[in-house]
Design a protein around this motif. Structure first.
Motif, PDB file in Angstrom:
ATOM      1  N   ALA A 201       0.801  -1.228   0.000  1.00 61.53           N
ATOM      2  CA  ALA A 201       0.000   0.000   0.000  1.00 61.53           C
ATOM      3  C   ALA A 201       0.833   1.278   0.000  1.00 61.53           C
ATOM      4  O   ALA A 201       0.344   2.324  -0.435  1.00 61.53           O
ATOM      5  N   LEU A 202       2.050   1.224   0.478  1.00 62.63           N
ATOM      6  CA  LEU A 202       2.855   2.444   0.604  1.00 62.63           C
ATOM      7  C   LEU A 202       2.977   3.261  -0.684  1.00 62.63           C
ATOM      8  O   LEU A 202       2.917   4.492  -0.627  1.00 62.63           O
ATOM      9  N   PRO A 203       3.122   2.632  -1.834  1.00 63.40           N
ATOM     10  CA  PRO A 203       3.199   3.445  -3.051  1.00 63.40           C
ATOM     11  C   PRO A 203       1.942   4.281  -3.316  1.00 63.40           C
ATOM     12  O   PRO A 203       1.988   5.266  -4.053  1.00 63.40           O
ATOM     13  N   THR A 204       0.819   3.920  -2.705  1.00 55.42           N
ATOM     14  CA  THR A 204      -0.415   4.679  -2.920  1.00 55.42           C
ATOM     15  C   THR A 204      -0.559   5.847  -1.956  1.00 55.42           C
ATOM     16  O   THR A 204      -1.461   6.666  -2.128  1.00 55.42           O
ATOM     17  N   TRP A 205       0.303   5.909  -0.928  1.00 59.57           N
ATOM     18  CA  TRP A 205       0.224   7.016   0.039  1.00 59.57           C
ATOM     19  C   TRP A 205       0.674   8.303  -0.640  1.00 59.57           C
ATOM     20  O   TRP A 205       1.768   8.404  -1.173  1.00 59.57           O
ATOM     21  N   ARG A 206      -0.231   9.285  -0.635  1.00 60.16           N
ATOM     22  CA  ARG A 206       0.026  10.551  -1.310  1.00 60.16           C
ATOM     23  C   ARG A 206       0.356  11.676  -0.334  1.00 60.16           C
ATOM     24  O   ARG A 206       0.482  12.816  -0.738  1.00 60.16           O
ATOM     25  N   GLY A 207       0.446  11.370   0.931  1.00 66.33           N
ATOM     26  CA  GLY A 207       0.803  12.382   1.911  1.00 66.33           C
ATOM     27  C   GLY A 207      -0.354  13.268   2.339  1.00 66.33           C
ATOM     28  O   GLY A 207      -0.142  14.275   3.005  1.00 66.33           O
ATOM     29  N   GLU A 208      -1.574  12.912   1.941  1.00 67.18           N
ATOM     30  CA  GLU A 208      -2.738  13.721   2.317  1.00 67.18           C
ATOM     31  C   GLU A 208      -3.069  13.577   3.797  1.00 67.18           C
ATOM     32  O   GLU A 208      -3.620  14.477   4.407  1.00 67.18           O
ATOM     33  N   ALA A 209      -2.757  12.431   4.360  1.00 70.52           N
ATOM     34  CA  ALA A 209      -2.937  12.172   5.789  1.00 70.52           C
ATOM     35  C   ALA A 209      -1.565  11.839   6.359  1.00 70.52           C
ATOM     36  O   ALA A 209      -0.663  11.436   5.620  1.00 70.52           O
ATOM     37  N   PRO A 210      -1.392  11.993   7.670  1.00 67.08           N
ATOM     38  CA  PRO A 210      -0.093  11.620   8.253  1.00 67.08           C
ATOM     39  C   PRO A 210       0.222  10.153   7.990  1.00 67.08           C
ATOM     40  O   PRO A 210      -0.685   9.306   7.920  1.00 67.08           O
TER      41      PRO A 210
ATOM     42  N   ILE B 170      -0.650   4.139   8.071  1.00 68.89           N
ATOM     43  CA  ILE B 170      -0.201   2.837   8.562  1.00 68.89           C
ATOM     44  C   ILE B 170      -1.296   2.194   9.416  1.00 68.89           C
ATOM     45  O   ILE B 170      -1.592   0.998   9.269  1.00 68.89           O
ATOM     46  N   ALA B 171      -1.902   2.974  10.298  1.00 63.86           N
ATOM     47  CA  ALA B 171      -2.969   2.451  11.152  1.00 63.86           C
ATOM     48  C   ALA B 171      -4.153   1.982  10.317  1.00 63.86           C
ATOM     49  O   ALA B 171      -4.766   0.951  10.615  1.00 63.86           O
ATOM     50  N   ARG B 172      -4.475   2.721   9.280  1.00 62.36           N
ATOM     51  CA  ARG B 172      -5.618   2.335   8.430  1.00 62.36           C
ATOM     52  C   ARG B 172      -5.352   1.007   7.724  1.00 62.36           C
ATOM     53  O   ARG B 172      -6.204   0.118   7.706  1.00 62.36           O
ATOM     54  N   VAL B 173      -4.159   0.868   7.177  1.00 64.98           N
ATOM     55  CA  VAL B 173      -3.801  -0.382   6.505  1.00 64.98           C
ATOM     56  C   VAL B 173      -3.839  -1.535   7.510  1.00 64.98           C
ATOM     57  O   VAL B 173      -4.393  -2.602   7.230  1.00 64.98           O
ATOM     58  N   ALA B 174      -3.279  -1.313   8.693  1.00 63.83           N
ATOM     59  CA  ALA B 174      -3.246  -2.363   9.720  1.00 63.83           C
ATOM     60  C   ALA B 174      -4.656  -2.738  10.166  1.00 63.83           C
ATOM     61  O   ALA B 174      -4.967  -3.924  10.322  1.00 63.83           O
TER      62      ALA B 174
END
Length: 169
Positions: free
Chosen positions: A50-59, A64-68
């Motif tokens: 999922a990390l490649p989809t993180w766009r920095g819109e949220a901390p 990480i918590a959402r994915v977990a």
């Protein structure tokens, strides 16, 4: 060092930095230590993907918590048997003085974790994030719900926990 090696090291550092958060989230979904370790591995793999989809819109911590939590919810849905409660990792609460205080604190921690595990997934997610120090807004963002819904879920979870722990509401 190659680009892939650097990325691998950065990911390992990220996992180390957020190990406590991931461990506590996993413990809120799985009591059996072996299955919890498997869940942690699943969470790490899901995070890697999922990390490649993180766009920095949220901390990043919220991402990480959402994915977990998403992986934890999938785990609960897929598990047929749910073993009796186990304790959280040792860093869940601050240490206390003396063996009696430590034993009492450990018993409270185990009772709380067992009670959290009994909550419906939607309440469990909100409580686990609140216990991690997330604000209502951060919980809302992480779970994809409104801040008002977070308040309702936390209120319901608190009442349920008081009942389960025998403390009255």
């Amino acid at each position: 060092m190659t680009g892939a090696g650097a990325v691998h090291q950065e990911f390992e550092a990220l996992l180390r930095e957020h190990a406590g958060l991931l461990s506590r989230i996993a413990a809120s979904y799985e009591a059996d230590p072996a299955l919890r370790d498997d869940l942690l591995q699943d969470m790490a793999f899901a995070l890697w993907r999922a990390l490649p989809t993180w766009r920095g819109e949220a901390p990043l911590r919220a991402f990480i918590a959402r994915v977990a939590h998403n992986r934890g919810a999938t785990h609960v849905i897929g598990e047929v048997r749910r073993p009796p409660g186990e304790s959280l990792s040792g860093d869940w609460m601050a240490s206390c003085a003396g063996p009696e205080g430590h034993a009492e604190q450990e018993q409270r921690r185990v009772r709380l974790q067992d009670a959290v595990r009994r909550l419906p997934v939607s309440l469990r997610q909100a409580v686990t994030l609140a216990l991690e120090g997330f604000s209502h807004a951060e919980i809302a963002e992480t779970l994809g719900i409104s801040a008002n819904s977070v308040g309702v879920r936390l209120h319901r979870a608190k009442a349920a926990l008081h009942t389960v722990l025998g403390e009255g509401a």
